[in-house]
Design an enzyme around this catalytic site. Structure first.
Site, mmCIF file in Angstrom:
data_model
loop_
_atom_site.group_PDB
_atom_site.id
_atom_site.type_symbol
_atom_site.label_atom_id
_atom_site.label_comp_id
_atom_site.label_asym_id
_atom_site.label_seq_id
_atom_site.Cartn_x
_atom_site.Cartn_y
_atom_site.Cartn_z
ATOM 1 N N GLY A 7 -46.652 24.269 -15.255
ATOM 2 C CA GLY A 7 -47.390 25.021 -16.264
ATOM 3 C C GLY A 7 -48.864 24.705 -16.286
ATOM 4 O O GLY A 7 -49.494 24.749 -17.352
ATOM 5 N N THR A 9 -51.624 26.177 -15.514
ATOM 6 C CA THR A 9 -52.589 27.263 -15.361
ATOM 7 C C THR A 9 -53.633 27.318 -16.463
ATOM 8 O O THR A 9 -54.594 28.067 -16.370
ATOM 9 C CB THR A 9 -51.864 28.621 -15.301
ATOM 10 O OG1 THR A 9 -51.081 28.790 -16.496
ATOM 11 C CG2 THR A 9 -50.946 28.695 -14.078
ATOM 12 N N ARG A 10 -53.450 26.522 -17.525
ATOM 13 C CA ARG A 10 -54.407 26.560 -18.650
ATOM 14 C C ARG A 10 -54.270 25.291 -19.489
ATOM 15 O O ARG A 10 -53.379 24.474 -19.266
ATOM 16 C CB ARG A 10 -54.153 27.792 -19.530
ATOM 17 C CG ARG A 10 -52.728 27.888 -20.068
ATOM 18 C CD ARG A 10 -52.613 28.986 -21.122
ATOM 19 N NE ARG A 10 -52.959 30.292 -20.612
ATOM 20 C CZ ARG A 10 -52.098 31.125 -20.008
ATOM 21 N NH1 ARG A 10 -50.837 30.739 -19.832
ATOM 22 N NH2 ARG A 10 -52.478 32.289 -19.587
ATOM 23 N N TYR A 151 -38.922 21.002 -32.676
ATOM 24 C CA TYR A 151 -39.959 20.620 -31.704
ATOM 25 C C TYR A 151 -40.095 19.105 -31.684
ATOM 26 O O TYR A 151 -40.109 18.484 -30.606
ATOM 27 C CB TYR A 151 -41.279 21.282 -32.075
ATOM 28 C CG TYR A 151 -42.476 20.780 -31.307
ATOM 29 C CD1 TYR A 151 -42.602 21.018 -29.947
ATOM 30 C CD2 TYR A 151 -43.496 20.076 -31.959
ATOM 31 C CE1 TYR A 151 -43.710 20.558 -29.242
ATOM 32 C CE2 TYR A 151 -44.600 19.619 -31.262
ATOM 33 C CZ TYR A 151 -44.697 19.866 -29.906
ATOM 34 O OH TYR A 151 -45.787 19.400 -29.214
ATOM 35 N N SER A 152 -40.159 18.497 -32.861
ATOM 36 C CA SER A 152 -40.219 17.036 -32.965
ATOM 37 C C SER A 152 -39.015 16.397 -32.281
ATOM 38 O O SER A 152 -39.158 15.440 -31.504
ATOM 39 C CB SER A 152 -40.280 16.621 -34.430
ATOM 40 O OG SER A 152 -40.092 15.233 -34.585
ATOM 41 N N LYS A 155 -39.112 16.612 -28.432
ATOM 42 C CA LYS A 155 -40.055 15.672 -27.830
ATOM 43 C C LYS A 155 -39.585 14.228 -27.966
ATOM 44 O O LYS A 155 -39.891 13.381 -27.122
ATOM 45 C CB LYS A 155 -41.440 15.854 -28.451
ATOM 46 C CG LYS A 155 -42.147 17.139 -28.015
ATOM 47 C CD LYS A 155 -42.429 17.156 -26.521
ATOM 48 C CE LYS A 155 -43.355 18.285 -26.135
ATOM 49 N NZ LYS A 155 -43.684 18.277 -24.684
ATOM 50 N N ILE A 184 -55.022 18.580 -30.432
ATOM 51 C CA ILE A 184 -55.955 18.861 -29.337
ATOM 52 C C ILE A 184 -56.383 20.317 -29.441
ATOM 53 O O ILE A 184 -55.549 21.206 -29.685
ATOM 54 C CB ILE A 184 -55.296 18.593 -27.963
ATOM 55 C CG1 ILE A 184 -54.668 17.192 -27.930
ATOM 56 C CG2 ILE A 184 -56.327 18.749 -26.846
ATOM 57 C CD1 ILE A 184 -55.631 16.042 -28.166
#
Length: 244
Positions: A7, A9-10, A151-152, A155, A184
């Site tokens: 991933g 690309t950005r 999500y937490s 991860k 970020i």
């Protein structure tokens, strides 16, 4: 030397590709956005970095295995794997959470790292100072914001995978670590209103958001011989956000 950034690309992935490229690695980025890949490769090329793109959906076991078969046909070794693919995937509270949503978020964050790591191991075994770098998040310690609980959890699974891989692969000289970014300033937060984001700064000791390059520099360090005695570590990059 050769590095794969899934991933890439950005965002942080592309910044990591640039940092590793400047450190002397030839870069392979994977992803599903061919248009973004052309822009990314042009940016790398403009900075004197040799890069190539392989189309692969990191949530697809078949796609990931095909991707690494393609790499192994062209190259006999790999030095760095950066499991950059991941994301929030949306927001749902647990009481109303659809099983399909939970499965997708787990696939996006955990499955993607597992599939790529497993496929890369034979090539990494033949690499020079080989290393896998995963991505965690500050949400693991905070439990995530409203609707971001899975999500937490996904991860947190990546953190467990990081330590398990570090133990499993130590005999081959393959180190495995993870970076854990705070807030970020990337497209990850594009769906969040800017005025809401600005209020988050009060919870950051340094009173600003991080930049992709500040995560990328830590990734480059973890891949280098300077980090030769680091494995199984989760490196926090959050400007002091975690301990307020």
């Amino acid at each position: 030397m050769r590095a794969v950034i899934t991933g890439g690309t950005r965002g942080i992935g592309l910044s990591a590709a640039a940092a590793l490229g400047k450190a002397g690695y030839d870069i392979i980025i994977t992803g599903i956005d061919k248009e973004a890949s052309e822009t990314a490769l042009k940016k790398l090329e403009d900075n004197g970095i040799k890069g190539e793109f392989i189309y692969a959906d990191s949530m697809s076991e078949e796609d990931v295995n095909r991707c690494f078969r393609e790499i192994s046909r062209k190259y006999d070794s790999l030095d760095v794997l950066v499991n950059n693919v991941g994301g929030l995937g949306g927001r749902q509270r647990f009481e109303e959470m659809e099983t399909s949503f939970m499965r997708r978020v787990m696939a996006l964050n955990f499955d993607s790292a597992f599939f790529a790591s497993r496929a890369a191991i034979p090539l990494l075994k033949k690499g020079s100072h080989p290393s896998i770098i995963n991505y965690s998040t500050i949400a693991v310690t905070s439990g995530g914001g409203p609707g971001a609980g899975i999500y937490s959890a996904s991860k947190a699974a990546v953190e467990g995978l990081t330590r398990a891989l570090a133990k499993d692969l130590a005999e081959y000289g393959i180190r495995v670590n993870a970076v854990s970014p705070g807030t970020i300033d990337t497209d990850f937060h594009a769906a969040t209103k800017r005025d809401i984001m600005e209020t988050w700064k009060a919870g950051i000791v340094m009173k600003r958001f991080g930049q992709p390059e500040e995560v990328a520099s830590v990734i480059e360090f973890l891949a280098s011989e300077k980090a030769s005695f680091l494995t199984g570590e989760i490196i926090q990059i959050n400007g002091g956000q975690a301990f307020i």
